[in-house]
Design an enzyme around this catalytic site. Structure first.
Site, PDB file in Angstrom:
ATOM      1  CG  HIS A  60      -6.989   7.780 -15.329  1.00 45.24           C
ATOM      2  ND1 HIS A  60      -7.842   8.275 -14.605  1.00 45.24           N
ATOM      3  CD2 HIS A  60      -7.615   7.353 -16.523  1.00 45.24           C
ATOM      4  CE1 HIS A  60      -8.886   8.507 -15.624  1.00 45.24           C
ATOM      5  NE2 HIS A  60      -8.630   7.974 -16.626  1.00 45.24           N
ATOM      6  CB  CYS A  86       2.442  -8.362   0.939  1.00 39.46           C
ATOM      7  SG  CYS A  86       1.801  -6.521   1.046  1.00 39.46           S
ATOM      8  CB  THR A 136      -2.451  -4.903   3.258  1.00 43.37           C
ATOM      9  OG1 THR A 136      -1.027  -4.549   3.411  1.00 43.37           O
ATOM     10  CG2 THR A 136      -2.866  -5.202   4.710  1.00 43.37           C
ATOM     11  CB  ILE A 167      -0.076  -1.365   2.431  1.00 42.49           C
ATOM     12  CG1 ILE A 167      -1.762  -1.228   2.090  1.00 42.49           C
ATOM     13  CG2 ILE A 167       0.567  -0.031   2.946  1.00 42.49           C
ATOM     14  CD1 ILE A 167      -2.587  -0.899   3.724  1.00 42.49           C
ATOM     15  CG  ASP A 187       4.795 -11.066   2.202  1.00 41.80           C
ATOM     16  OD1 ASP A 187       3.827 -11.572   1.744  1.00 41.80           O
ATOM     17  OD2 ASP A 187       4.747 -10.283   3.053  1.00 41.80           O
ATOM     18  CG  HIS A 228      -4.461  10.398 -17.782  1.00 44.48           C
ATOM     19  ND1 HIS A 228      -4.919  10.937 -16.818  1.00 44.48           N
ATOM     20  CD2 HIS A 228      -5.493  10.027 -18.796  1.00 44.48           C
ATOM     21  CE1 HIS A 228      -6.219  10.869 -16.765  1.00 44.48           C
ATOM     22  NE2 HIS A 228      -6.637  10.536 -17.736  1.00 44.48           N
TER      23      HIS A 228
HETATM   24  C1  RB5 Z   1       3.036 -10.009   6.893  1.00 43.85           C
HETATM   25  O1  RB5 Z   1       2.297 -10.189   8.076  1.00 43.85           O
HETATM   26  C2  RB5 Z   1       2.337  -8.559   6.580  1.00 43.85           C
HETATM   27  O2  RB5 Z   1       2.334  -7.644   7.423  1.00 43.85           O
HETATM   28  C3  RB5 Z   1       2.842  -8.298   5.126  1.00 43.85           C
HETATM   29  O3  RB5 Z   1       2.388  -9.135   4.210  1.00 43.85           O
HETATM   30  C4  RB5 Z   1       2.055  -6.960   4.468  1.00 43.85           C
HETATM   31  O4  RB5 Z   1       0.697  -7.087   4.589  1.00 43.85           O
HETATM   32  C5  RB5 Z   1       2.671  -5.779   4.819  1.00 43.85           C
HETATM   33  O5  RB5 Z   1       2.037  -4.537   3.995  1.00 43.85           O
END
Ligand code: RB5
Length: 149
Positions: free
Chosen positions: A96, A63, A65, A67, A8, A136
């Site tokens: 694994h 992205c 994080t 996550i 992103d 695994h």
């Molecule tokens: C974008 O600002 C940010 O929220 C996105 O890149 C990401 O970290 C979401 O998990």
């Protein structure tokens, strides 16, 4: 072997860096984005993850994080997306968990670390076909079975 890479807006600069730095060693196909203009991660994750699942390939999603990309990518059947942030998680995700997508956070790891762990992820193999790694494979099968329900 070809690999897909996408991000992103928050991951754009790191994606570009990884693509450029790794191009001699790995064929990384860029699925976007192509600027730092706001781009919501779910669509990017779904598109790349669907390619990976269809082609039985491997990929990288970046992205802020790692996550959000992992949550979205893991909604696609056949995807095992793992957030990696150091050498150990990069290695374990492959050995694994047979992760087929590595998710990186551009805002929580350095470029140098990202480069190092992406290389580890892309060059490490799943251990499930070895005598000691059979467990695994069994765990992945349990996940696949659940996914079929
Ligand atoms: C974008 O600002 C940010 O929220 C996105 O890149 C990401 O970290 C979401 O998990």
């Amino acid at each position: 072997m070809k690999y897909y890479i996408g991000s992103d807006h928050a991951g754009f600069a790191l994606k570009e860096k990884l693509r450029e730095s790794l191009k001699q060693e790995f064929e990384l196909i860029d699925t976007g984005v192509s600027s730092e203009e706001r781009a919501d991660y779910p669509k990017i994750a779904f598109e790349l993850a669907q390619k990976i699942a269809r082609e039985n390939a491997t990929g990288i999603l970046v992205c802020g994080t790692g996550i959000g990309m992992s949550i979205a990518a893991n909604k696609v059947k056949g995807i095992r997306a793992a957030v990696i942030y150091d050498e150990f998680t990069a290695q374990m995700a492959r050995e694994h968990n047979n992760a087929n997508i590595a998710c990186l956070g551009a805002r929580n790891i350095t470029e140098e670390n990202a480069l190092k762990i992406t290389k580890i992820f892309l060059s490490t193999k799943f251990e499930g076909n070895t005598e000691t790694g059979k467990k695994h494979l069994e765990r992945i099968r349990q996940i696949n079975k659940f996914e079929e329900k």
